[in-house]
Design a protein around this motif. Structure first.
Motif, short mmCIF file in Angstrom:
data_model
loop_
_atom_site.label_atom_id
_atom_site.label_comp_id
_atom_site.label_asym_id
_atom_site.label_seq_id
_atom_site.Cartn_x
_atom_site.Cartn_y
_atom_site.Cartn_z
N VAL A 1 40.71 43.04 38.34
CA VAL A 1 39.69 43.48 37.38
C VAL A 1 38.97 44.74 37.82
O VAL A 1 38.10 45.23 37.11
CB VAL A 1 38.64 42.37 37.13
CG1 VAL A 1 39.28 41.19 36.44
CG2 VAL A 1 37.96 41.95 38.41
N SER A 2 39.34 45.30 38.96
CA SER A 2 38.49 46.39 39.47
C SER A 2 38.62 47.65 38.63
O SER A 2 37.75 48.50 38.68
CB SER A 2 38.80 46.69 40.92
OG SER A 2 40.14 47.05 41.04
N ALA A 3 39.66 47.77 37.84
CA ALA A 3 39.77 48.97 37.01
C ALA A 3 39.18 48.74 35.63
O ALA A 3 39.26 49.60 34.78
CB ALA A 3 41.23 49.40 36.89
N LEU A 4 38.60 47.59 35.40
CA LEU A 4 38.08 47.28 34.06
C LEU A 4 36.57 47.48 34.01
O LEU A 4 35.89 47.45 35.03
CB LEU A 4 38.41 45.83 33.70
CG LEU A 4 39.89 45.47 33.69
CD1 LEU A 4 40.06 43.99 33.41
CD2 LEU A 4 40.63 46.29 32.66
N ASP A 5 36.09 47.63 32.81
CA ASP A 5 34.65 47.74 32.62
C ASP A 5 33.96 46.42 32.91
O ASP A 5 34.55 45.37 32.71
CB ASP A 5 34.36 48.12 31.17
CG ASP A 5 34.34 49.61 31.03
OD1 ASP A 5 33.86 50.26 31.96
OD2 ASP A 5 34.80 50.10 30.00
N VAL A 6 32.70 46.49 33.32
CA VAL A 6 32.02 45.25 33.69
C VAL A 6 32.05 44.21 32.59
O VAL A 6 32.26 43.03 32.85
CB VAL A 6 30.56 45.48 34.14
CG1 VAL A 6 30.50 45.64 35.62
CG2 VAL A 6 29.94 46.64 33.43
#
Ligand SMILES: Nc1ncnc2c1ncn2[C@@H]1O[C@H](COP(=O)(O)OP(=O)(O)OP(=O)(O)O)[C@@H](O)[C@H]1O
Ligand code: SF4
Ligand code: SF4
Ligand SMILES: [Mg+2]
Lengths: 383, 691, 347
Positions: free
Chosen positions: B533-538
């Motif tokens: 999930v680190s490349a996704l928006d919060v």
């Protein structure tokens, strides 16, 4: 002194002579402009003026080649003795017009140019396709596997690239070499690549459905090997596929010099794309290397390859012209543009038109291909 | 000069559009904010909300297709939007300086560092070359870089990422600007390096009295650095105010939802799950009428919220606190969130996967010019862990610590150099993926980091999932597989129509869901998720994380969750493994790892993570220097070059002997020479004040 | 670095060996030898006579042996007939003992040209000199103008200047030498157009170069390469201009001129350098065409003569030169790339 037409008359009659081409162009442009929002990259070509010009030039010659029989005014090989080196617009003894003059044997320059388009467009794209098949089939594993395979193939590619093209042609396209069987051997190897390519393509994809796989691979093998036997060995039992020996010679040489460059491009693209996560994802679900190369990597390298394909057709056209220029062309009588330029250059300062007409024709086709490639590249980079 | 009353920067009703061939993209609409002298203004919001566009608008560097379509930007009273090219050049670099994300890309690779620094005063001030270089040397000392003379003569690529970013900061400060714009200055850096940079920026700004516009998507970081805050959503400012004020009394539904979707200390996957914001971010040219946040807002009232443009309204009573919500005075802001479905914690089952003494060494071929011998990179040293059915084991560490190598070895993309990996009783460490059977492969699957990269762009979503089913030999016929594919789409909560779509028609979060569906196609027993999930928006992170948890719970899957984000790790993992330079330095349950005694590295790591919660006090331990290169690790303890506890260990034990991974309590193990008594003196890094 | 150079040189030697062997093989195929026999002996030889002629002149030995002789690593053939010993290394009318056993390229003996009736090494030396002059002027004209065009076009991508220059460069790359040469001759030296500014042949340039007799051939070669290099430079320049560090420079307050000259130029020139070096093999092509078209008897012209007349020794000599030129420029481009690019140099 024979009668001559003025330049205005010449041009209007030329324009008229191309009517089937204009009609076809009109249809293509009307359809493409209408559906351009739905045809992806092809449609976006019509957003760029230069792209349209390029596409138009290319299609002009494609249609000229297709409708050559309708467009030309004389037999391209027929000689009229009185018409030697006559200027454009000269009236022939039986009332016709050599619109672009006569050459040193009294043949119609215009008709030869039109027929030359058919010659060029029959060989250049086909040779480019074969060069791509070879380059892709070898470039994929070289880039994907790397290591020794890559080192070996790259060394061979560099060998061919280090060969000055002209020298290679002089060595390969001489009539003597045919008696040694070398061109046939080369053709046998080079023409096998498309068969290998498509067999791998179907097998890697459909090995999970044996029935489907057998059908696809079977059809590929039957058709491919049939064509192969005809083209490379002139041994097609049904006589559908064949290629005259001189043509084979030229064709093989052109494929041979183009393939290494394609190889290098493909290899570079593969090395880049193989670091993507979707390739790793395919690996972690246990896909075979050929599936990954052909179905995961190749489709995503298509952009740069299409651009290079257009450029390369132009380059092949130039190469064919070079062959003709050195008298190594398909046959001495052939109206192909390179040979015609070569014929005409001796009298260049006195009667320039026999050389300048095919020169401008070749220039416009290659220019069109280059503009097309450039527009494709730019459009594919945009948003 | 400016007195304290006139703002340094005053943006009023700014609108910026990009003009593409097909349409106008209004990236920023009606944006206003004010930065006072010496103040640090934070600009937060999710990707694509227009933060960078505002910053570049202030610099008037919007590229060929960007244009300011309305409003004004006044810098010390002068309107930048109407300034001439010359005047603008006098401003850039001298009065306003900007720092942005990629430090390496910001430095000219073909120019020495010193020349790039000295250029700034040479352009703006009439001083000699020698003086400019002297200034450059002084500023390098200011940004606390060792050996300034060497650095002046260095090429950018000879410096590490952290050092490069310090140079970029130095360059920005060369001419003592009065406004510094920082656009995600630390996003590309590791947390421990980030902590150092942030400290530096804050100190220097204070020292020189520089105002700052600090852009970040990281709420915690903004709280650390800034005095005031401006939350952006879809091209607009939705809430502005004092940082602490906004964080403790948020007055806009978006801000509130954002906070509820990030894992703050205290969140728990079973008892207090995150609340994801429903729906997707609107594209700039597809904004709804009225309130941009309307379609995703819980308090939406038809007829009011979508009737007119919503103005900025005063909120919360405090001065200069505004919110772009028409119902700001009606909403009960203290009402607890509608409780998302909680779940019983899953008791872990038997051990499914186990690694013992696993090592992976790479031999780097002697490079193009590496005349010498081949070097050995020890990417993984002595990895020991086990994970049980239904359990989440998080693997944390900064870039280059060997997390991804470990994942590759487990997946069979690399074979181990030594040690064993046991999956369900079978040893698989020497089995490359080609030699694994479909059953083994489908039971051990992976979710990848970059959603934009995990799906083949030229194949439809459905075809990619079906392909996985075929390869795993699941399903009896094509129709059956098609059916299963649709069920998998249901499982990851994607509409069935997506089967025929191409990846480029999906958003990042949706792509990641497809990646998850593909990984679970063969009912995987163990899933390795590499930064899923680190490349996704919060706001999307929360939804994807919850999805992952839910499927795990249902299938009793073992999840190996690789991440550098300690917030999310604390939220979802049962046990945590901390890696540093290829070594496991600490392993234990989440509670054990996140509270003392720690391994010294874990302690520093925890303290470096900014927390977006004013109630949390955090001890700051700033590590010196950068992570050593794995090519050239230090002798002895891998952490010894940066460890602040080293002096407590007698002799030069730390520098010579690699410590054992020794148990200190139960399953909690630490790789350190410190004695139990010394470890016991450690204090907690984070404390949450009682409410 | 040393290691790199060593490997580079080894590859080069291997390539050169393989290539010359291929050329040797192709030129010594039986039909070519037959032609040689007929042209050296007499045109109406019977097959048996051809065989015996080939046998007498050392052409009947195994291919590898002959290649070795040509290279100078195998002793030259000898043939004793009627008490007279002839041989590869034996000059006519001298005794075998007075001649060395080895005579090949390594010993500096390149053979005798059958067309020009002169030692190959001599011919190549003079012809190469002439082509060298041609190439020099081509470079002088081509490189600076191509770089300038590329940089002007690439510094503001999409501007009108860029459009004009790019279209011009595309046009020149689409114009092979035999087309541009023909057009140039027609425009500038034919009676049809009547400008007659330049000469349509460069034969007189072999004795003394003047602007009049040399400009057209130089321009013809330069044009084709120019478009290509200019486009590479433009691509590289426009890529550099979008780089972050260019934005950094702009936001430092540097003027556009300073950004281009101080920051963009060096980075943008790395890629074209390789291209220019790799352009040499193509220039060789152009040289052959242009020398034929303008009747300038340089290296390219010689190559065509040798190939067209089955002059085996001369053709071998020419290919060695051509291959060496290609390999040396490739190596130079690699090394130059490394030297220009600080990022690679140190790591
Ligand atoms: N040059 C451009 N041309 C067209 N659209 C653009 C351009 N630059 C930005 N945009 C659009 O403008 C909007 C705002 O972009 P911006 O880069 O300011 O967002 P951001 O908040 O900085 O995002 P991130 O957190 O990802 O950096 C986005 O929708 C983006 O797609
Ligand atoms: S104006 Fe309405 S829709 Fe918008 S944030 Fe406020 S309550 Fe929600
Ligand atoms: S072993 Fe020494 S250097 Fe390593 S973490 Fe423990 S105290 Fe620090
Ligand atoms: Mg941004």
């Amino acid at each position: 002194m024979m009668e001559e037409l003025g330049w205005a008359a010449i041009f209007s009659r030329l324009a008229l002579q191309f009517w089937p081409v204009w009609l076809a162009l009109l249809a293509v442009f009307a359809l493409s402009l209408h559906y351009r929002r739905r045809t992806g990259l092809y449609g976006r070509l019509f957003d760029s003026p230069l792209g349209m010009v390029g596409f138009g030039l290319v299609m002009f010659w494609v249609f000229t080649a297709l409708f050559a029989d309708l467009v030309l005014t004389f037999d391209p090989l027929g000689q009229i003795a009185q018409m030697k080196n006559k200027v454009p617009g000269t009236i022939t003894p039986d009332g016709g017009v050599y619109l672009l003059g006569g050459d040193n044997l009294g043949r119609d320059v215009f008709s030869r140019m039109v027929m030359g388009a058919r010659r060029v467009l029959a060989i250049a794209p086909a040779a480019t396709v074969f060069a791509f098949m070879v380059g892709v089939t070898l470039g994929l594993p070289a880039g994907y596997r790397g290591g020794r395979l890559d080192a070996g193939l790259s060394f061979i590619a560099n060998l061919v690239l280090a060969f000055p093209v002209i020298l290679l042609f002089y060595l390969l396209v001489t009539p003597e070499i045919r008696t040694t069987g070398l061109p046939v051997a080369l053709a046998a190897v080079l023409f096998l690549f498309p068969v290998v390519f498509f067999t791998m393509l179907w097998n890697s994809r459909f090995f999970t459905h044996p029935a489907k796989r057998n059908l696809y691979v079977g059809v590929t093998l039957v058709l491919g090997l049939w064509a192969w036997s005809g083209l490379a060995f002139n041994a097609d039992p049904l006589g559908v596929w064949s290629m005259e020996p001189n043509m084979l010679n030229v064709f093989v040489s052109v494929v041979f010099v183009n393939a290494p460059t394609v190889f290098r491009i493909v290899r570079g693209l593969v090395m880049d794309i193989k670091t993507r996560d979707y390739v790793a994802a395919a690996q972690t679900r246990g896909e075979g290397p050929w599936y990954i190369m052909l179905w995961e990597i190749l489709p995503n390298a298509r952009g740069p390859l299409i651009v290079d394909f257009c450029l390369r057709i132009g380059y092949t056209t130039i190469l064919l012209g070079t062959l003709g220029f050195f008298g190594l062309g398909v046959s001495p009588e052939s109206p192909d543009w390179g040979s015609t330029i070569n014929d005409g250059r001796r009298l260049l300062t006195i009667a320039p038109h026999p050389a300048i007409v095919p020169a401008l024709a070749l220039l416009s086709l290659v220019l069109g291909l280059n503009l097309l490639a450039d527009a494709l590249r730019e459009e594919s980079l945009k948003d | 000069m400016t007195d304290a009353q006139t703002p340094i920067l005053e943006i009023e009703n700014l609108s910026i559009s990009f003009f593409t061939r097909s349409r106008e993209i209004p990236a920023v609409m009606d944006f206003s904010c004010k930065v006072m002298p010496g103040e640090a203004m934070g600009l937060v919001g999710e990707s694509g909300c227009g933060k960078s566009t505002v910053a570049l608008g202030v610099m008037r560097d919007l590229g060929r297709n960007g244009r300011i379509t309305g409003g004004s930007i006044r810098f010390k009273g002068r309107d930048i939007t109407t300034m001439g090219e010359r005047e603008l050049r006098g401003l850039r670099g001298r009065e306003i300086a900007m720092i942005y994300q990629e430090p390496m890309a910001s430095l000219n690779p073909a120019m020495k560092v010193g020349a790039q620094l000295a250029e700034v005063p040479l352009i703006h001030e009439k001083i000699g070359k020698a003086e400019a270089w002297a200034r450059a040397r002084a500023i390098i000392e200011d940004v606390r870089l060792p050996d300034p003379d060497r650095i002046l003569q260095a090429w950018p690529h000879q410096l590490s990422g952290g050092q490069q970013q310090r140079i970029v900061i130095a360059m920005a400060l060369m001419s003592r600007p009065s406004l510094l714009i920082l656009d995600e200055p630390t996003t590309a850096l590791d947390v421990t390096v980030e902590a150092g940079i942030v400290d530096l920026v804050r100190d220097l700004a204070e020292k020189h009295g520089t105002s700052m516009l600090f852009i970040s998507h990281n709420l915690g970081l903004v709280m650390d650095v800034c005095d005031r805050l401006c939350v952006m959503y879809s091209g607009e400012a939705v809430e502005t105010g004092d940082v602490v004020e906004v964080f403790s009394e948020m007055r806009h539904p978006y801000t509130q939802a954002l906070f509820r979707s990030i894992p703050l200390p205290g969140a728990d996957k079973s008892a207090r799950p995150l609340v994801a914001i429903p729906g997707n971010f609107p594209l700039p040219h597809e904004r709804p009428p009225g309130c941009n946040f309307g379609p995703r807002c819980d308090y939406f009232v038809a007829g009011r919220c979508d009737a007119q443009e919503i103005p900025m309204l005063p909120a919360g009573g405090a001065p200069r606190h505004n919110s772009r919500c028409i119902r700001v005075d009606e909403i009960d802001w203290d009402a607890p969130p509608a409780l998302a479905a909680t779940a019983e914690p899953v008791p872990p089952g038997e051990v499914v996967i186990e690694a013992s003494d696993l090592r992976k060494y790479y031999e780097t071929a002697p490079g193009m010019f590496g005349g010498g011998t081949a070097k050995i990179v020890k990417a993984n040293e002595q990895i020991d862990f086990s994970a049980r059915a239904g359990e989440t084991l998080a693997i944390v560490g900064e870039s280059g610590c060997g997390k991804s190598t470990l994942a590759k070895v487990l997946m069979g993309l690399e074979v181990a150099s030594a040690g064993t990996v046991t999956l369900n009783g079978d040893q698989i460490q020497q089995l490359p993926v080609e030699k694994r059977g479909p059953a083994l492969i489908s039971s051990l699957q992976m979710v990848f980091q970059n959603p934009f990269d995990t799906l083949n762009p030229s194949m439809s979503i459905g075809a990619q999932i079906i392909r996985a089913l075929e390869i795993f030999q699941i399903g009896s016929s094509a129709a059956d597989r098609h059916d299963r594919m649709l069920k998998l789409l249901d499982l990851v909560k994607l509409p069935r129509e997506f089967a025929t779509r191409k990846p480029r028609q999906l958003s990042g979060g949706q792509k990641q869901r497809v990646g998850i569906a593909r990984a679970f196609a063969g009912e995987a027993k163990v899933v390795v998720a590499d930064e899923p999930v680190s490349a996704l928006d919060v706001s999307v992170q929360a939804a994807v994380t919850d999805l992952l948890m839910e499927i795990q719970r249902k299938n009793r899957t073992t999840l190996l969750f690789i991440s550098h984000d300690l917030g999310i790790v604390r939220y979802l993992s049962d046990r945590v493994l901390v890696m540093y330079l290829g070594h496991v330095v600490e392993i234990g349950t989440t509670a054990e790892v996140f509270s003392p005694p720690f391994h010294p590295y874990t302690e520093a790591l925890l303290s470096a993570v900014p927390v977006a919660d004013p109630r949390v006090t955090r001890k700051r331990i700033v590590l010196q220097g950068d992570i050593p290169s794995a090519m050239n690790p230090p002798p002895g303890c891998p952490f010894q070059t940066r460890c602040r506890w080293k002096p407590l260990v007698p002799g030069n034990l730390c520098e010579t002997v690699v410590p054992e991974l020794r148990p200190i309590a139960g399953g909690h193990r630490v790789k350190c020479h410190l004695t139990d008594a010394q470890l016991a003196t450690m204090e907690p890094v984070i404390e949450v004040a009682a409410e | 670095m040393l290691n790199f150079l060593l490997r580079r040189i080894l590859t080069m030697v291997a390539t050169a060996l393989v290539l010359t062997f291929v050329v040797f093989w192709l030129t010594n195929l039986p039909p070519n030898l037959e032609k040689l026999a007929k042209s050296e002996g007499n045109a109406r030889m019977t097959d048996a006579e051809v065989t015996s002629w080939l046998d007498r002149n050392g052409h009947a030995q195994p291919l590898l042996k002959r290649y070795g002789e040509w290279l100078g690593v195998a002793p030259g053939w000898t043939d004793e007939r009627d008490g007279v010993t002839s041989g590869r290394c034996i000059a006519r009318g001298t005794l075998p003992e007075d001649n060395p056993a080895f005579c090949g390229v390594l010993q500096g003996y390149w053979g005798q040209s059958t067309v020009f009736k002169a030692p190959v090494s001599e011919i190549i030396a003079t012809r190469l000199g002439l082509t060298g002059i041609l190439m020099f002027w081509v470079m002088v004209l081509m490189v600076p103008s191509a770089l300038l065009i590329g940089i002007l076009a690439g510094m503001r991508e999409g501007s009108r200047l860029d459009r004009v220059l790019s279209t011009a460069s595309i046009t020149t790359t689409a114009t092979p030498e035999y087309v541009s040469g023909v057009i140039l001759i027609v425009v500038f030296s034919s009676s049809m157009v009547g400008l007659k500014w330049f000469k349509g042949t460069a034969t007189s340039a072999m004795d003394g170069i003047t602007f009049e007799n040399f400009f057209l051939p130089v321009l013809t070669i330069a044009l084709y390469g120019m478009g290509y290099i200019a486009r590479m430079t433009r691509a590289s320049m426009s890529e550099v201009m979008t780089a972050q560090y260019i934005r950094t420079a702009r936001l430092k307050g540097a003027s556009f001129g300073r950004v281009v000259v101080r920051h963009a130029l060096r980075n943008a020139l790395i890629a074209p350098f390789t291209v220019i070096m790799l352009q040499f093999p193509w220039l060789l092509n152009g040289v052959v065409i242009v020398e034929t078209l303008f009747n300038f008897k340089g290296f390219g012209w010689t190559l065509v003569q040798a190939a067209g007349n089955n002059d085996i020794q001369l053709l071998l000599g020419c290919s060695v030169v051509a291959v060496v030129v290609v390999l040396v420029t490739q190596a130079m481009s690699d090394v130059g790339y490394v030297l220009l690019n600080p990022r690679i140099r140190v790591s």
